[in-house]
Design a protein around this motif. Structure first.
Motif, PDB file in Angstrom:
ATOM      1  N   GLN B  20       7.075 -57.131  33.913  1.00 47.36           N
ATOM      2  CA  GLN B  20       7.548 -57.110  32.521  1.00 47.36           C
ATOM      3  C   GLN B  20       7.251 -58.420  31.779  1.00 47.36           C
ATOM      4  OE1 GLN B  20      11.763 -55.301  33.275  1.00 47.36           O
ATOM      5  NE2 GLN B  20      11.127 -54.693  31.218  1.00 47.36           N
ATOM      6  N   VAL B  21       6.812 -59.420  32.522  1.00 48.40           N
ATOM      7  CA  VAL B  21       6.423 -60.683  31.887  1.00 48.40           C
ATOM      8  C   VAL B  21       5.000 -60.994  32.324  1.00 48.40           C
ATOM      9  CG1 VAL B  21       6.971 -63.135  31.595  1.00 48.40           C
ATOM     10  CG2 VAL B  21       8.815 -61.480  32.045  1.00 48.40           C
ATOM     11  N   ASP B  22       4.121 -61.135  31.364  1.00 46.87           N
ATOM     12  CA  ASP B  22       2.724 -61.384  31.704  1.00 46.87           C
ATOM     13  C   ASP B  22       2.290 -62.723  31.098  1.00 46.87           C
ATOM     14  OD1 ASP B  22       0.040 -61.204  32.399  1.00 46.87           O
ATOM     15  OD2 ASP B  22      -0.046 -59.044  31.957  1.00 46.87           O
ATOM     16  N   VAL B  23       1.805 -63.624  31.941  1.00 46.24           N
ATOM     17  CA  VAL B  23       1.342 -64.917  31.430  1.00 46.24           C
ATOM     18  C   VAL B  23      -0.141 -65.120  31.748  1.00 46.24           C
ATOM     19  CG1 VAL B  23       3.596 -66.055  31.543  1.00 46.24           C
ATOM     20  CG2 VAL B  23       2.106 -66.085  33.548  1.00 46.24           C
ATOM     21  N   ARG B  24      -0.808 -64.041  32.175  1.00 50.24           N
ATOM     22  CA  ARG B  24      -2.233 -64.186  32.472  1.00 50.24           C
ATOM     23  C   ARG B  24      -3.023 -64.367  31.185  1.00 50.24           C
ATOM     24  NH1 ARG B  24      -2.812 -58.880  35.984  1.00 50.24           N
ATOM     25  NH2 ARG B  24      -1.455 -58.235  34.247  1.00 50.24           N
ATOM     26  N   GLU B  25      -3.995 -65.204  31.258  1.00 55.05           N
ATOM     27  CA  GLU B  25      -4.824 -65.547  30.101  1.00 55.05           C
ATOM     28  C   GLU B  25      -5.318 -64.300  29.343  1.00 55.05           C
ATOM     29  OE1 GLU B  25      -5.925 -68.649  29.070  1.00 55.05           O
ATOM     30  OE2 GLU B  25      -7.556 -68.063  27.710  1.00 55.05           O
ATOM     31  N   ALA B  26      -5.799 -63.314  30.097  1.00 48.72           N
ATOM     32  CA  ALA B  26      -6.365 -62.127  29.444  1.00 48.72           C
ATOM     33  C   ALA B  26      -5.294 -61.407  28.627  1.00 48.72           C
ATOM     34  CB  ALA B  26      -6.964 -61.178  30.483  1.00 48.72           C
ATOM     35  N   ALA B  27      -4.084 -61.324  29.183  1.00 44.26           N
ATOM     36  CA  ALA B  27      -2.986 -60.660  28.468  1.00 44.26           C
ATOM     37  C   ALA B  27      -2.590 -61.472  27.241  1.00 44.26           C
ATOM     38  CB  ALA B  27      -1.785 -60.481  29.398  1.00 44.26           C
ATOM     39  N   LEU B  28      -2.491 -62.783  27.429  1.00 46.87           N
ATOM     40  CA  LEU B  28      -2.111 -63.633  26.290  1.00 46.87           C
ATOM     41  C   LEU B  28      -3.128 -63.477  25.161  1.00 46.87           C
ATOM     42  CD1 LEU B  28      -0.963 -66.947  28.071  1.00 46.87           C
ATOM     43  CD2 LEU B  28       0.376 -64.907  27.500  1.00 46.87           C
ATOM     44  N   ARG B  29      -4.411 -63.426  25.504  1.00 51.47           N
ATOM     45  CA  ARG B  29      -5.455 -63.279  24.476  1.00 51.47           C
ATOM     46  C   ARG B  29      -5.347 -61.904  23.804  1.00 51.47           C
ATOM     47  NH1 ARG B  29      -8.440 -67.089  23.215  1.00 51.47           N
ATOM     48  NH2 ARG B  29      -8.405 -68.849  24.630  1.00 51.47           N
ATOM     49  N   ARG B  30      -5.173 -60.886  24.617  1.00 50.68           N
ATOM     50  CA  ARG B  30      -5.147 -59.527  24.078  1.00 50.68           C
ATOM     51  C   ARG B  30      -3.969 -59.338  23.119  1.00 50.68           C
ATOM     52  NH1 ARG B  30      -3.541 -54.121  27.158  1.00 50.68           N
ATOM     53  NH2 ARG B  30      -3.431 -52.884  25.238  1.00 50.68           N
ATOM     54  N   TYR B  31      -2.825 -59.918  23.478  1.00 57.49           N
ATOM     55  CA  TYR B  31      -1.628 -59.714  22.665  1.00 57.49           C
ATOM     56  C   TYR B  31      -1.405 -60.808  21.613  1.00 57.49           C
ATOM     57  CZ  TYR B  31      -0.251 -55.774  25.532  1.00 57.49           C
ATOM     58  OH  TYR B  31      -0.210 -54.546  26.140  1.00 57.49           O
ATOM     59  N   ALA B  32      -2.359 -61.714  21.482  1.00 52.84           N
ATOM     60  CA  ALA B  32      -2.196 -62.805  20.512  1.00 52.84           C
ATOM     61  C   ALA B  32      -2.413 -62.346  19.073  1.00 52.84           C
ATOM     62  CB  ALA B  32      -3.162 -63.941  20.836  1.00 52.84           C
ATOM     63  N   VAL B  33      -3.118 -61.237  18.909  1.00 51.49           N
ATOM     64  CA  VAL B  33      -3.503 -60.826  17.551  1.00 51.49           C
ATOM     65  C   VAL B  33      -3.392 -59.317  17.364  1.00 51.49           C
ATOM     66  CG1 VAL B  33      -5.090 -62.752  17.167  1.00 51.49           C
ATOM     67  CG2 VAL B  33      -5.919 -60.662  18.286  1.00 51.49           C
ATOM     68  N   ASP B  34      -3.226 -58.923  16.106  1.00 46.06           N
ATOM     69  CA  ASP B  34      -3.385 -57.507  15.770  1.00 46.06           C
ATOM     70  C   ASP B  34      -4.790 -57.337  15.168  1.00 46.06           C
ATOM     71  OD1 ASP B  34      -3.146 -58.280  13.046  1.00 46.06           O
ATOM     72  OD2 ASP B  34      -1.014 -57.766  12.989  1.00 46.06           O
ATOM     73  N   GLN B  35      -4.989 -56.359  14.297  1.00 46.91           N
ATOM     74  CA  GLN B  35      -6.352 -56.095  13.815  1.00 46.91           C
ATOM     75  C   GLN B  35      -6.697 -56.805  12.503  1.00 46.91           C
ATOM     76  OE1 GLN B  35      -7.485 -51.965  14.068  1.00 46.91           O
ATOM     77  NE2 GLN B  35      -6.777 -51.776  16.170  1.00 46.91           N
ATOM     78  N   ALA B  36      -5.879 -57.757  12.117  1.00 45.14           N
ATOM     79  CA  ALA B  36      -6.146 -58.481  10.867  1.00 45.14           C
ATOM     80  C   ALA B  36      -7.040 -59.683  11.133  1.00 45.14           C
ATOM     81  CB  ALA B  36      -4.823 -58.952  10.265  1.00 45.14           C
TER      82      ALA B  36
END
Lengths: 462, 462
Positions: B20-36
């Protein structure tokens, strides 16, 4: 205190034109109350009649400087006491700010002053094939400003929405006398928080609405009305669900019980009670009105209704009678009309509960319902003779009222579907809203009106 | 500071279940932004995936105790940057809270967790002949919670309203971790201030929506679709007004310019550009759908359209193409989609202005519009080659964007009809909202979130 009082009235008279400030006893009495039962009567210090936004601002500033309350009102047709005068207040009647400032047929919008009467706006819109959808029973006299203050509903809400759904933008005079513009002139707009929606239904406690931009809808191409008589109120209520299950969305779906039919017969000399113990009136509109009405007739007949083959004109006369089913009576301590709503699936149960309560407490009951919305207006009353009523009867009435509220809440309902809390329904509001929600609302009130001069003691719990 | 940061992630990992807690780089990058477009990139400290209201409360409390921001998100399909990570934040994805908690066909309501996908709710409702009306273009992937956060619109809003019009009640976790319930389970309800409406469209800045009660509408009995090709975009825009003047209310009225048709042809191998320079798609529904479609065809033909005699199926395929007209592209600094709305009567003028701007600044333009609402999505872009673009091109793009906003506001429009302000549109918000209105919104934000931990720097101006 009296010196202050004198000075606010003097100042208002100095600021406004002759005839805009009335301190005559008759005027004070007339404007002291709306159509709700009175539980805490006060005469206002004066009644003021602003004719412009600047007038409203001047009055608010003058009152704010002296800690005098301002109770704004439209036509005074409210039935929750939202416009009842409070202690040490000025009543501000917005009835003279009654201009339609713009009617834009291509935009399908209108901009109005708060004192414009609902029916007057509708007449002006009809010229262009448009309508202002919210139609409270008081639409011939109530004002758009008052409708906004209570987020008024009406008969055709199930299809066309309540007042909030038709309001795009507001001009509001705040407690410090400043003027705020909220919302947008477009149908859609999501810039910033929805302050427009916050003001709608706030009963003049957060600001005084001095301008309203509304969206207009299309006048229906065609209207069909179905009158369905039932032997029994509960079976009629079941008819409402049956129409829903057929996935037909009527414009109007009004349910009248036997008590209401008897009253209409009394007033209008009709013979409704001879035709059934309950009446369901369904109106479909638009290009599909005829096809929808045909489905409605079939569904209601198979549920046990006698669906008259009468012409539209006759059924429409019944809708007009329904619109007048409040009759001329004004609620008082012996006669109280309610405004509960329940989830649609509980309509039949709730209607049964109401009948049981009336019998159990030996009080009179009549019910009309905007049944498509699950919004019911039960009226409980006790008969008076020359000697008034005994304490036991009053207690029975109160018990029936309280039980009707509790039963609605137990079914997932609300204490007020469209009339507003005002002053009279405060006693039940705590049953619906827990303390954290009440506290948040008080903090919003404090943010908008830190001195508490705008319609104090209304709409939310202290 | 790093010590604090470490401790919040440690605490979250201790409180929540594995995964339930993800600190992996790929996850952080993926969830850092929406489509704007991204103008201020930050990686979150962690991405958390609550599975219950209690999880959300625990995360908010933990973050609040440390002054760590919480950026809530649904599917991340927003196009204004409302879900972009901010400095020192946790991104909270509500995608795993995806249960339909109740679907009440007789009440015509549903209660859902925020992560329920719009299309999934619609599929469940359709079994009962019901639908959840708001249909943003992202409806196959976007969540009801995200739709609520932005007060999302869609294609059929002109007839069925935006998200706000379908939301009856909310469960919201506040900035202190407490749980608030607002609204009512009934169609109508006016007890207290409309806090439900205040949360809708507040983009996670006032609270985190963890439960939503929605009203469902009836699936239409019948649908007819009319495809009208025009030589010219402005003449097509005039067709929208003509349908309005005929007082027919379509469910869908979508306007596509030549640039959009060319793009669709590219992607789908269709031959739309060969058939006209602009396309107006009108869908009528309900029992009157056929009669309404007949009026629409007549009105559009007399306005110069080539109205194809093609079967419903073919026209409906065009509506499906339209729903995908965003294509796969995500906006970036070279390509920006807008979301202005103008009063309907100004549609033709505004469309003309857009074409002039694109020509004047030598930038590319395509436009789709929910034309019944006056809501337009112009996209301006500049071509990149291997070397990128020169500064002059970037400046021309920005000038076109700014002018498109100013022109909409000058016509009485808004900077955002349905996408929300998020982060990207803050630069224009001050042009629409004067300081007193901005101040009032900041004070509401302060009331709900005094420490400013909920999605800071979004939706309203600081």
């Amino acid at each position: 205190m009296e010196a202050f009082v004198g000075s606010v009235v003097d100042e208002l008279e100095g600021m406004l034109a002759p005839g805009q400030v009335d301190v005559r006893e008759a005027a004070l009495r007339r404007y002291a109350v709306d159509q709700a039962p009175v539980i805490d009567f006060h005469l206002p210090l004066a009644v003021v009649f602003p004719q412009s936004v600047a007038d409203v601002q001047a009055v608010v500033r003058s009152c704010a400087a002296r800690g005098v309350a301002v109770v704004a009102r439209g036509a005074g047709t409210g039935v929750s006491g939202g416009a009842h005068a409070t202690r040490n207040c000025i009543v501000m009647s917005l009835e003279r700010m009654d201009h339609i400032l713009a009617l834009n047929p291509d935009d399908e919008t209108a901009v109005v002053e708060p004192g414009v009467v609902n029916a007057v706006l509708n007449e002006a819109a009809a010229v262009h094939g448009l309508m202002y959808a919210p139609d409270p029973a008081s639409f011939r006299t109530s004002t758009i400003g008052g409708n906004v203050a209570t987020n008024a509903g009406g008969l055709r809400c199930a299809k066309y929405g309540v007042t909030r759904d038709s309001v795009l933008a507001l001009d509001v005079v705040l407690a410090d006398g400043s003027l705020l513009h909220t919302g947008h002139q477009t149908f859609k707009g999501v810039a910033g928080y929805d302050l427009t929606g916050l003001f709608v239904g706030s009963e003049g406690t957060l600001g005084i609405v001095v301008g309203i931009t509304v969206r207009l809808k299309y006048l229906p191409h065609e209207v069909h009305t179905v009158a369905a008589f039932y032997p029994d109120f509960r079976v009629a209520a079941a008819g409402v669900l049956a129409v829903g299950k057929a996935r037909v969305q009527p414009a109007i779906m009004e349910l009248l019980d036997g008590g209401t039919l008897a009253q209409l017969d009394d007033i209008h000399g009709s013979n409704l009670t001879a035709r059934g113990g309950s009446l369901l009136l369904v109106q479909t509109d638009g290009f599909g009105a005829e096809a929808e009405a045909e489905v409605v007739r079939r569904v209601l007949r198979s549920g046990g209704a006698v669906v008259t083959a009468e012409a539209n004109a006759e059924a429409e006369r019944l809708v007009e009678l329904r619109r007048h089913s409040r009759g001329a009576e004004v609620d008082d301590e012996y006669r109280v009309g309610e405004d509960v709503a329940v989830p649609r699936s509980r309509l039949v149960d709730y209607v049964g509960e109401l009948e049981n309560m009336a019998a159990r407490h030996n009080v009179n009951l009549k019910v009309v319902a905007h049944a498509g919305d699950g919004n019911l207006h039960p009226t409980f009353w006790i008969e008076r003779d020359g000697q008034g009523v005994d304490a036991g009867a009053m207690e029975r009435l109160q018990r029936a009222l309280d039980e009707s509220i509790t039963a609605a809440l137990d079914m997932g309902g609300t204490i007020t579907g469209e009339h507003g809390v005002g002053q009279y329904k405060l006693r039940w509001l705590g049953q619906e809203q827990p303390e954290p929600l009440r506290q948040l609302q008080r903090r919003i009130k404090d943010l908008f009106d830190p001195e508490g001069i705008l319609n104090p003691g209304k709409a939310i719990l202290p």
